[in-house]
Design a protein around this motif. Structure first.
Motif, PDB file in Angstrom:
ATOM      1  N   ARG A   4      -9.485  -7.658   3.645  1.00 38.27           N
ATOM      2  CA  ARG A   4      -8.217  -7.467   3.301  1.00 38.27           C
ATOM      3  C   ARG A   4      -7.941  -8.264   2.124  1.00 38.27           C
ATOM      4  NH1 ARG A   4      -3.618  -4.906   2.479  1.00 38.27           N
ATOM      5  NH2 ARG A   4      -3.522  -3.162   4.276  1.00 38.27           N
ATOM      6  N   GLU A   8      -6.894  -7.307  -1.629  1.00 37.15           N
ATOM      7  CA  GLU A   8      -5.535  -7.965  -2.577  1.00 37.15           C
ATOM      8  C   GLU A   8      -6.149  -8.239  -3.625  1.00 37.15           C
ATOM      9  OE1 GLU A   8      -4.174 -10.444   0.552  1.00 37.15           O
ATOM     10  OE2 GLU A   8      -3.309  -8.822   1.644  1.00 37.15           O
ATOM     11  N   GLU A  26      -2.537   3.396  -3.654  1.00 41.60           N
ATOM     12  CA  GLU A  26      -2.375   4.830  -2.931  1.00 41.60           C
ATOM     13  C   GLU A  26      -3.177   4.902  -1.763  1.00 41.60           C
ATOM     14  OE1 GLU A  26      -4.186   7.599  -5.750  1.00 41.60           O
ATOM     15  OE2 GLU A  26      -2.188   7.643  -6.883  1.00 41.60           O
ATOM     16  N   ILE A  27      -3.899   3.932  -1.324  1.00 40.01           N
ATOM     17  CA  ILE A  27      -4.659   3.763  -0.065  1.00 40.01           C
ATOM     18  C   ILE A  27      -3.983   2.562   0.823  1.00 40.01           C
ATOM     19  CG2 ILE A  27      -6.889   5.115  -0.637  1.00 40.01           C
ATOM     20  CD1 ILE A  27      -7.947   2.131  -0.428  1.00 40.01           C
ATOM     21  N   SER A  28      -2.903   2.042   0.371  1.00 44.31           N
ATOM     22  CA  SER A  28      -2.558   0.758   1.070  1.00 44.31           C
ATOM     23  C   SER A  28      -1.998   1.068   2.516  1.00 44.31           C
ATOM     24  CB  SER A  28      -1.119   0.420   0.101  1.00 44.31           C
ATOM     25  OG  SER A  28       0.033   1.417   0.191  1.00 44.31           O
ATOM     26  N   ASN A  29      -1.663   2.256   2.836  1.00 43.74           N
ATOM     27  CA  ASN A  29      -1.281   2.525   4.396  1.00 43.74           C
ATOM     28  C   ASN A  29      -2.737   3.088   5.268  1.00 43.74           C
ATOM     29  OD1 ASN A  29       1.262   1.922   3.943  1.00 43.74           O
ATOM     30  ND2 ASN A  29       1.601   4.214   3.052  1.00 43.74           N
ATOM     31  N   ASP A  30      -3.730   3.316   4.681  1.00 44.32           N
ATOM     32  CA  ASP A  30      -4.847   3.674   5.147  1.00 44.32           C
ATOM     33  C   ASP A  30      -5.801   2.426   5.466  1.00 44.32           C
ATOM     34  OD1 ASP A  30      -7.441   4.721   6.239  1.00 44.32           O
ATOM     35  OD2 ASP A  30      -7.140   6.415   4.797  1.00 44.32           O
ATOM     36  N   GLU A  31      -5.618   1.946   6.729  1.00 44.19           N
ATOM     37  CA  GLU A  31      -6.324   0.339   6.921  1.00 44.19           C
ATOM     38  C   GLU A  31      -7.903   0.741   7.114  1.00 44.19           C
ATOM     39  OE1 GLU A  31      -6.261  -3.769   7.022  1.00 44.19           O
ATOM     40  OE2 GLU A  31      -4.724  -2.332   6.703  1.00 44.19           O
ATOM     41  N   GLU A  33      -9.626   3.003   5.483  1.00 41.14           N
ATOM     42  CA  GLU A  33     -10.115   3.114   4.159  1.00 41.14           C
ATOM     43  C   GLU A  33     -10.171   1.909   3.610  1.00 41.14           C
ATOM     44  OE1 GLU A  33     -11.734   5.483   0.759  1.00 41.14           O
ATOM     45  OE2 GLU A  33     -11.800   5.994   3.027  1.00 41.14           O
TER      46      GLU A  33
END
Length: 566
Positions: A4, A8, A26-31, A33
Motif C-alpha cells: 500500500r 501511494e 483507476e485501480i484504486s478500488n481494486d485492492e 490488483e
C-alpha cells in the motif's frame, strides 16, 4: 515497505509521469490488483526480468526498466573496465523499442557506450553481437513466448551468455540499492542521438552473423540434391522473419513459403492465443498452408527467435508436431552422425542438456563417444557450461538443447538460436529426403534402435501472491514427505537440487527430481518467469504403446499428489 505504501508513493511521487499516475488511480478500488502490482519487485529468473506490462513495481514499465539498467550501469562501472560498452536489442512486443531506448539513455547518461540495433533483431544475434563487439554486457527486451500482455528484460554478460551466479546476485544487489528514481538520469526522456557514444547496429552485423550461421552447414550438397523440398515457415509476428528466410535462401532452399498473416511484426500477436511454438494451436495457419502445398516441413519461431517448433510430414498419414525432445533427438543424431562421417568428431566432444530434458539424446550421444553434461533448467546454464568446459582447454562443444524448443550448435552464440536450428533442421530434412525418408521415418528408426522414450509436461498455473504461497507449500510437502512409490514403481532416488552434488557443479535451485526403479523419472520446479509449478515426466519402454500406458499411469498419480499437497 508494504504494498500500500509503495502504491501511494507512486501516485504521489514527483518521479512518475501523469499517465502512470492515472493508470494507478483507476485501480484504486481494486485492492487485489494493487497488491499484485506492488507486493514485490520483479526478479531475475531463468529468463531474466519478465512481467505484465503496466504501472507498479511488479510490472514491466519504463521505471522498472530504468532501475534495472541503472543497477547494471553501476555494476559495470565497478568492474573498472576501460571504455565499457553494452549492446541492446529488442523484439516485436508492445513497448519493446521504447524500453530499449529507455535502457540506452540510462547507460549513455552513465558514461557507458551503447551499441543499439536499429530495429528488432533475434535474441541470439544479440548474444553474438556482445561477443563480436567485445562488450561488457548486453540487454534484450523480450518476453520470449509469453502472452502479448508481457514484456521482459534479459541481461547478457561479456561471454555472450545470460547472467548467472555470482553476477546475477551482485547485479540484483545493485538494482535493489536504487530506491530513489530521481538518481536515474534520462528517465524523463532524452535525445539519444546527442550522445557521441551511441552506435547503431544494422546490416553489417547481420551479415557477419548470417555468414557464421551458414558456416555450420554439415551437408550443403544435400540441399542441392533436394531442390523440391517444400518448407512452410511462420515467425509468429516476431523477429525471425528476416534472418530465418535470409539464411535459408542463401544456403540454397528455394521453396520456402512464409505464412502471410503472421509475417509482419505485431506485438498483439492477433492470429494466435500465445506466440509459442510449443503450442500446437500456433501452427494452425501454417498447417493449413502446408496441406495445400503438400509441404515436407513446417517451422515456427517465437517472437525473439530463440525457440523453434517443428511439424513433419508422415507420408500419407498427415503431419506430426514434434516435441522439443523429439527435435533434439533428431538434431543431435544428425549432428553427431554427420561429424563422424566427415571425420570431424573429436574425442573430447561434449553436448549439454538440462536435468528435465528427455534422456534419449544422452543415449545417442554416448553411443558416439560424446560426453553428456546436464545443467539446471534455463539455457543460461548451458551457456555457462560451454564457457567453463572450453576454458578448461581442449574440449569441443557440438550440441546443446533443452526440451522447451531451444537448440544450439557452434561456439559463436551463447544462447539458444532458432536461426541456427531452423537452418540445420531444414538441411536435415533435405538429407533424409535424399534417402527416401521423412523426418518422421528417421525418428521411428531411432526409437527402434534406442528404445521408445516419451516425455510430458504438466503446468499448474497459480497466479499472484496466494498462488506463489501454494506452490511453496507443494514443494515443501514433496521435499519433506515424498511418496515412496508412484504407479506401483518404487522411487529409487530423490535429488533435491538445493543440496544435490552431481558430476558437475551446479547452483542451488528449487528443483526436486525423482527416479523410479525402472528408470522413469519426474521433476518439479516453480517457473522462474511465470506463475506456474512445472512437473516434467519421462518414461522409456520397448514400444510406443507400453510407454504411453506407463506415462498415463504416472500422470494420473502425480496429479493426485499435487491435489493432496495443495
Amino acid at each position: 515497505m508494504d504494498y500500500r505504501k509503495r502504491y501511494e508513493d507512486w501516485i504521489n511521487g514527483e518521479n512518475f509521469d501523469d499517465d502512470t499516475k492515472k493508470e494507478l488511480i483507476e485501480i484504486s478500488n481494486d485492492e487485489k490488483e494493487i497488491e499484485d502490482r506492488f507486493y514485490k519487485d520483479l526478479h531475475f529468473g531463468t529468463g531474466g526480468l519478465r512481467g505484465v506490462i503496466g504501472a507498479g513495481t511488479n510490472r514491466m514499465n519504463k521505471y522498472t526498466v530504468a532501475r534495472a539498467t541503472k543497477g547494471l550501469a553501476n555494476y559495470i562501472i565497478k568492474q573498472n573496465e576501460k571504455e565499457p560498452s553494452v549492446v541492446i536489442a529488442h523484439d516485436s512486443r508492445h513497448f519493446s523499442k521504447e524500453f530499449a531506448r529507455e535502457a540506452a539513455g540510462v547507460l549513455l547518461s552513465s558514461g557507458i557506450k551503447v551499441y543499439l540495433f536499429e530495429d528488432l533483431r533475434p535474441t541470439p544475434e544479440l548474444s553474438f553481437a556482445v561477443r563480436q563487439t567485445k562488450s561488457a554486457a548486453g540487454i534484450v527486451i523480450t518476453a520470449s513466448h509469453n502472452p502479448p500482455e508481457y514484456n521482459g528484460y534479459k541481461v547478457y554478460w561479456k561471454d555472450g551468455g545470460q547472467i548467472v551466479s555470482p553476477v546475477a546476485e551482485e547485479l540484483m544487489e545493485e538494482i535493489n540499492n536504487i530506491t530513489d528514481f530521481s538518481e536515474i538520469k534520462c528517465l524523463d526522456g532524452c535525445t539519444l542521438e546527442s550522445f557521441d557514444d551511441l552506435h547503431h547496429l544494422g546490416e553489417e552485423m547481420d551479415k557477419i552473423y548470417i555468414d557464421k550461421v551458414k558456416s555450420l552447414s554439415l551437408n550443403p550438397e544435400a540441399i542441392r540434391e533436394a531442390a523440391d523440398l517444400k518448407i512452410v515457415y511462420t515467425p509468429l509476428h516476431g523477429s525471425g522473419n528476416m534472418p530465418v528466410r535470409r539464411v535459408l535462401k542463401e544456403i540454397g532452399f528455394e521453396n520456402v513459403h512464409v505464412v502471410p498473416e503472421q509475417e509482419k511484426p505485431d506485438g498483439s500477436f492477433p492470429t494466435v492465443k500465445y506466440p509459442n511454438p510449443e503450442e500446437v494451436e500456433s501452427f494452425n495457419l501454417a498447417l493449413g498452408m502446408a496441406k495445400k502445398l503438400d509441404a515436407d516441413l513446417i517451422l515456427a519461431t517465437d517472437p525473439d527467435c530463440d525457440r523453434v517448433g517443428v511439424i513433419v510430414k508422415k507420408d500419407n498419414a498427415g503431419y506430426l508436431k514434434l516435441t522439443g525432445n523429439q527435435t533434439g533427438i533428431l538434431l543431435g543424431h544428425y549432428i553427431f552422425d554427420s561429424l563422424k562421417e566427415k571425420g570431424l568428431l573429436r574425442e573430447e566432444s561434449f553436448m549439454i542438456d538440462t536435468i528435465v530434458t528427455g534422456r534419449m539424446t544422452e543415449k545417442i550421444a554416448k553411443s558416439f563417444g560424446i560426453e553428456v553434461l546436464s545443467t539446471l533448467t534455463g539455457f543460461k546454464y548451458i551457456a555457462q557450461q560451454i564457457k567453463e568446459q572450453e576454458d578448461e582447454g581442449g574440449k569441443h562443444f557440438v550440441f546443446g538443447y533443452e526440451e522447451s524448443y531451444g537448440y544450439l550448435a557452434g561456439n559463436f552464440v551463447r544462447d539458444k538460436d532458432a536461426v541456427i536450428a531452423s537452418m540445420l533442421i531444414s538441411e536435415m530434412a533435405a538429407y533424409y529426403k535424399n534417402k527416401g525418408m521423412t523426418l518422421y521415418d528417421a525418428l521411428t528408426k531411432l526409437y527402434e534402435k534406442y528404445g521408445y522414450h516419451m516425455e510430458e509436461l504438466i503446468s499448474l498455473v497459480l497466479k499472484g501472491k496466494e498462488g506463489a504461497e501454494k506452490i511453496g507449500r507443494i514443494m515443501d510437502k514433496m521435499r519433506n514427505k515424498p511418496p515412496k512409490a508412484v504407479a506401483g514403481l518404487a522411487i529409487s532416488e530423490v535429488r533435491d537440487y538445493m543440496i544435490y552434488e552431481g558430476p558437475i557443479k551446479l547452483p542451488k535451485d528449487n528443483v526436486l527430481y525423482f527416479v523410479l526403479e525402472d528408470g522413469s523419472w519426474f521433476a518439479m520446479r516453480p517457473s522462474g518467469t511465470e506463475p506456474k509449478l512445472k512437473i516434467y515426466i519421462g518414461v522409456a519402454d520397448s514400444s510406443q504403446g507400453a510407454a504411453e500406458n506407463k506415462m498415463k499411469l504416472l500422470i494420473d498419480e502425480i496429479k493426485g499428489f499435487l491435489g493432496a499437497a495443495r
